[in-house]
Write an enzyme that holds these catalytic residues in place. Structure first.
Site, PDB file in Angstrom:
ATOM      1  N   TYR A  31       0.838  -1.201   0.000  1.00  0.00           N
ATOM      2  CA  TYR A  31       0.000   0.000   0.000  1.00  0.00           C
ATOM      3  C   TYR A  31       0.868   1.243   0.000  1.00  0.00           C
ATOM      4  CZ  TYR A  31       0.902   1.035   4.981  1.00  0.00           C
ATOM      5  OH  TYR A  31       1.491   1.369   6.170  1.00  0.00           O
ATOM      6  N   LYS A 147       6.411  -1.580   1.752  1.00  0.00           N
ATOM      7  CA  LYS A 147       5.245  -1.052   2.463  1.00  0.00           C
ATOM      8  C   LYS A 147       4.128  -2.089   2.394  1.00  0.00           C
ATOM      9  CE  LYS A 147       3.194   3.486   3.268  1.00  0.00           C
ATOM     10  NZ  LYS A 147       3.275   3.415   4.716  1.00  0.00           N
ATOM     11  N   GLU A 179      12.662   3.053  13.734  1.00  0.00           N
ATOM     12  CA  GLU A 179      11.701   4.084  13.337  1.00  0.00           C
ATOM     13  C   GLU A 179      10.562   4.056  14.342  1.00  0.00           C
ATOM     14  OE1 GLU A 179      10.020   3.283   9.418  1.00  0.00           O
ATOM     15  OE2 GLU A 179      10.069   1.128   9.760  1.00  0.00           O
ATOM     16  N   LEU A 203      11.126   1.913   6.723  1.00  0.00           N
ATOM     17  CA  LEU A 203      10.478   2.347   5.489  1.00  0.00           C
ATOM     18  C   LEU A 203      11.180   3.622   5.005  1.00  0.00           C
ATOM     19  CD1 LEU A 203       7.875   1.787   3.702  1.00  0.00           C
ATOM     20  CD2 LEU A 203       7.014   3.863   4.788  1.00  0.00           C
TER      21      LEU A 203
HETATM   22  N1  PMP Z   1       7.669   4.326   8.774  1.00  0.00           N
HETATM   23  C1  PMP Z   1       6.520   3.632   8.866  1.00  0.00           C
HETATM   24  C2  PMP Z   1       6.530   2.302   9.553  1.00  0.00           C
HETATM   25  C3  PMP Z   1       5.323   4.168   8.339  1.00  0.00           C
HETATM   26  O1  PMP Z   1       4.182   3.477   8.421  1.00  0.00           O
HETATM   27  C4  PMP Z   1       5.354   5.448   7.750  1.00  0.00           C
HETATM   28  C5  PMP Z   1       4.086   6.069   7.217  1.00  0.00           C
HETATM   29  N2  PMP Z   1       3.695   5.557   6.003  1.00  0.00           N
HETATM   30  C6  PMP Z   1       6.577   6.130   7.660  1.00  0.00           C
HETATM   31  C7  PMP Z   1       7.723   5.530   8.195  1.00  0.00           C
HETATM   32  C8  PMP Z   1       6.679   7.479   7.023  1.00  0.00           C
HETATM   33  O2  PMP Z   1       6.560   7.377   5.620  1.00  0.00           O
HETATM   34  P1  PMP Z   1       6.055   8.623   4.772  1.00  0.00           P
HETATM   35  O3  PMP Z   1       6.869   9.800   5.176  1.00  0.00           O
HETATM   36  O4  PMP Z   1       6.308   8.227   3.363  1.00  0.00           O
HETATM   37  O5  PMP Z   1       4.610   8.805   5.085  1.00  0.00           O
END
Ligand code: PMP
Length: 286
Positions: A31, A147, A179, A203
């Site tokens: 996703y 993701k 994270e 991610l």
């Molecule tokens: N890490 C994780 C585990 C996440 O779920 C997200 C949110 N999608 C992020 C980091 C941040 O990603 P982004 O800045 O692309 O929203």
């Protein structure tokens, strides 16, 4: 409310997805979430690229080109009158009968794509005040760069944090901060910003890419280097970043104040720089 179902825009009530869909049965899918401000997407190319890349990593193909997807998404937010909000996109591997862990040849089963919209205004008060976090062991798999819709590790961590009365979970592997449960984690010490390098343990956040870019351009020292939960105790500032929360100060960790226990000057500066980047693509948002 309109949604995208495969390559069409339809009413949500018209969508029919088989209970044997491998997304439902195995969480076999990927996703992405992209945000719009003033009815215009921010970093749409980056999010579409990441969705295609996540799909490729699990040997799936999307049923359209990147250009076709971008057009469909733009049409969707127009039809749903989304001014400031999020679009959630999901791709699953499709029907898997008979049930088998091993996935069939992608040419034999069409994947299922859906996208939905939610109105989510910017929460300036929260961004000024910050959130609280709780430190939780990172029990997820070793391909966090994908993701994946399989989010049990993330949701259990966030639930743990919520049970402790905190907003977000900061995840660590053997003491190294990876994270957060739904955002990237950052620390500031002596005016230098630290965040975990990309790789299989986190991610690659699009907000992270943008924040690194604007910080470097503004001459703020940034290091994509690991830091530990011990370092967090001595940090001047800590924050989380994601598409929805932008750069969100973390003012308390495990009940203890970070620095002064309120938003610090470096995070505040990053928030301003991020808003400028958003405004370049989407027009004025304040
Ligand atoms: N890490 C994780 C585990 C996440 O779920 C997200 C949110 N999608 C992020 C980091 C941040 O990603 P982004 O800045 O692309 O929203």
């Amino acid at each position: 409310m309109k949604v995208i179902w495969n390559n069409e825009i339809v009413e949500r009530s018209e969508v029919k997805i088989d209970m044997e869909d491998r997304g439902y049965q195995f969480a076999d899918g990927v996703y992405d979430v992209v945000r719009a401000y003033n009815g215009k997407f921010f970093t749409l190319n980056e999010h579409v690229d990441r969705l295609f890349s996540s799909a490729e990593k699990i040997e799936m193909a999307l049923p359209f080109t990147k250009e076709e997807l971008k057009q469909l998404l733009s049409k969707l937010i127009q039809e749903n009158n989304i001014d400031t909000g999020n679009v959630y996109m999901q791709l699953t591997r499709g029907i898997g009968i008979p049930r088998n862990h091993s996935y069939p040849d992608s040419e034999l089963i069409p994947p299922v794509f859906t996208a939905t919209t939610t109105i989510v205004p910017r929460d300036q008060t929260k961004m000024d005040q910050g959130i609280t976090a709780f430190i939780v062991p990172d029990m997820r798999w070793l391909r966090c760069d994908i993701k994946s819709i399989s989010l049990l590790g993330n949701i259990m961590a966030k639930h743990e944090a919520h049970k402790k009365g905190c907003d977000e979970a900061i995840l660590h592997r053997d003491g190294v901060v990876t994270e957060c449960s739904s955002s990237n984690a950052w620390m500031i010490k002596n005016d230098t910003i630290y965040t975990h390098p990309d790789g299989n343990l986190i991610l690659p956040g699009i907000t992270k890419i943008m924040l690194l870019k604007v910080a470097r351009k503004a001459g703020i020292p940034v290091k994509e280097e690991v830091f530990t939960i011990k370092d967090l105790e001595e940090a001047d500032e800590v924050f989380a970043s994601s598409t929805t929360i932008e750069a969100m100060p973390i003012t308390h960790i495990n009940g203890n104040p970070v620095g002064q226990g309120k938003r610090g000057p470096v995070v505040e500066k990053l928030q301003q720089l991020y808003v400028e980047a958003v405004e370049e693509q989407c027009g004025q948002i304040r």
